[in-house]
Design a protein around this motif. Structure first.
Motif, PDB file in Angstrom:
ATOM      1  N   GLN A  70     -14.579  10.385  55.353  1.00  0.00           N
ATOM      2  CA  GLN A  70     -15.884   9.676  55.082  1.00  0.00           C
ATOM      3  C   GLN A  70     -16.967  10.123  55.630  1.00  0.00           C
ATOM      4  N   THR A  71     -17.173  10.498  57.480  1.00  0.00           N
ATOM      5  CA  THR A  71     -18.082  11.037  57.899  1.00  0.00           C
ATOM      6  C   THR A  71     -17.447  12.457  57.768  1.00  0.00           C
ATOM      7  N   ASP A  72     -17.052  13.249  57.446  1.00  0.00           N
ATOM      8  CA  ASP A  72     -16.884  14.578  57.514  1.00  0.00           C
ATOM      9  C   ASP A  72     -17.213  15.099  55.660  1.00  0.00           C
ATOM     10  N   LEU A  73     -17.101  13.649  55.048  1.00  0.00           N
ATOM     11  CA  LEU A  73     -17.463  14.509  54.224  1.00  0.00           C
ATOM     12  C   LEU A  73     -18.962  14.244  53.039  1.00  0.00           C
ATOM     13  N   ARG A  74     -19.837  13.395  53.994  1.00  0.00           N
ATOM     14  CA  ARG A  74     -21.178  12.990  53.742  1.00  0.00           C
ATOM     15  C   ARG A  74     -21.958  14.028  54.208  1.00  0.00           C
ATOM     16  N   SER A  75     -21.240  14.810  56.061  1.00  0.00           N
ATOM     17  CA  SER A  75     -21.251  15.943  56.115  1.00  0.00           C
ATOM     18  C   SER A  75     -21.677  17.416  55.177  1.00  0.00           C
ATOM     19  N   PHE A  76     -20.361  17.151  54.339  1.00  0.00           N
ATOM     20  CA  PHE A  76     -20.540  18.669  53.676  1.00  0.00           C
ATOM     21  C   PHE A  76     -21.431  18.157  52.755  1.00  0.00           C
ATOM     22  N   ARG A  77     -21.257  17.441  52.025  1.00  0.00           N
ATOM     23  CA  ARG A  77     -22.290  17.530  50.868  1.00  0.00           C
ATOM     24  C   ARG A  77     -23.593  17.542  51.507  1.00  0.00           C
ATOM     25  N   GLY A  78     -23.994  16.474  52.566  1.00  0.00           N
ATOM     26  CA  GLY A  78     -25.277  16.801  52.943  1.00  0.00           C
ATOM     27  C   GLY A  78     -25.360  18.901  52.652  1.00  0.00           C
ATOM     28  N   GLU A  79     -24.357  19.249  53.762  1.00  0.00           N
ATOM     29  CA  GLU A  79     -24.883  21.450  53.681  1.00  0.00           C
ATOM     30  C   GLU A  79     -24.509  21.608  52.661  1.00  0.00           C
ATOM     31  N   PHE A  80     -23.560  21.025  51.592  1.00  0.00           N
ATOM     32  CA  PHE A  80     -23.503  21.863  50.398  1.00  0.00           C
ATOM     33  C   PHE A  80     -24.788  21.677  49.521  1.00  0.00           C
ATOM     34  N   GLU A  81     -25.469  20.438  49.422  1.00  0.00           N
ATOM     35  CA  GLU A  81     -26.898  20.401  48.488  1.00  0.00           C
ATOM     36  C   GLU A  81     -27.349  21.171  49.696  1.00  0.00           C
ATOM     37  N   ARG A  82     -27.459  21.535  50.881  1.00  0.00           N
ATOM     38  CA  ARG A  82     -28.845  22.223  51.453  1.00  0.00           C
ATOM     39  C   ARG A  82     -28.791  23.113  50.947  1.00  0.00           C
ATOM     40  N   ARG A  83     -28.022  23.751  50.990  1.00  0.00           N
ATOM     41  CA  ARG A  83     -27.697  25.376  50.133  1.00  0.00           C
ATOM     42  C   ARG A  83     -28.041  25.447  49.160  1.00  0.00           C
ATOM     43  N   ILE A  84     -27.385  24.596  48.262  1.00  0.00           N
ATOM     44  CA  ILE A  84     -26.957  24.729  46.385  1.00  0.00           C
ATOM     45  C   ILE A  84     -28.679  24.851  45.574  1.00  0.00           C
ATOM     46  N   ALA A  85     -29.549  23.794  47.127  1.00  0.00           N
ATOM     47  CA  ALA A  85     -30.847  23.040  46.263  1.00  0.00           C
ATOM     48  C   ALA A  85     -31.282  24.755  45.797  1.00  0.00           C
ATOM     49  N   PRO A  86     -31.487  25.575  47.222  1.00  0.00           N
ATOM     50  CA  PRO A  86     -32.543  26.818  46.667  1.00  0.00           C
ATOM     51  C   PRO A  86     -32.130  28.026  45.768  1.00  0.00           C
ATOM     52  N   LEU A  87     -30.309  27.284  45.552  1.00  0.00           N
ATOM     53  CA  LEU A  87     -30.283  28.584  44.435  1.00  0.00           C
ATOM     54  C   LEU A  87     -30.960  28.219  42.717  1.00  0.00           C
ATOM     55  N   GLU A  88     -31.014  26.357  42.966  1.00  0.00           N
ATOM     56  CA  GLU A  88     -31.172  25.736  42.000  1.00  0.00           C
ATOM     57  C   GLU A  88     -32.886  26.091  41.738  1.00  0.00           C
ATOM     58  N   HIS A  89     -32.944  25.977  42.309  1.00  0.00           N
ATOM     59  CA  HIS A  89     -34.468  26.880  41.986  1.00  0.00           C
ATOM     60  C   HIS A  89     -34.827  28.386  41.698  1.00  0.00           C
TER      61      HIS A  89
END
Length: 89
Positions: A70-89
């Motif tokens: 669960q911790t790894d998934l949260r970490s991955f999710r956070g990292e994924f959101e940080r990397r995708i956020a700049p691409l969405e704008h």
């Protein structure tokens, strides 16, 4: 006649004493069987208790592994959101 009655009484007492002795032996054997049976039950209960303790340990290990995932998934999710956020704008 009196001697006959005494003889019959003595004979009955002999029969009773033999029966009492036989019942003592039977009772003793039954006691031994019960003790043996209780011993087997106690050993089985002990074995079952050990198995339950082992299952509890395994369950704790699985719970720890699940928390790690669960911790790894949260970490991955956070990292994924940080990397995708700049691409969405």
């Amino acid at each position: 006649m009196e001697n006959e009655a005494q003889a019959k009484i003595l004979q009955l007492l002999d029969v009773i004493s033999v029966e009492v002795a036989a019942n003592r032996t039977d009772t003793s054997e039954l006691r031994n069987e019960m003790r043996s049976g209780f011993g087997r039950v106690e050993r089985r209960l002990g074995n079952l208790q050990i198995r339950v303790e082992n299952v509890e340990i395994e369950l704790r290990i699985v719970q720890t592994d699940l928390r790690t995932v669960q911790t790894d998934l949260r970490s991955f999710r956070g990292e994924f959101e940080r990397r995708i956020a700049p691409l969405e704008h």
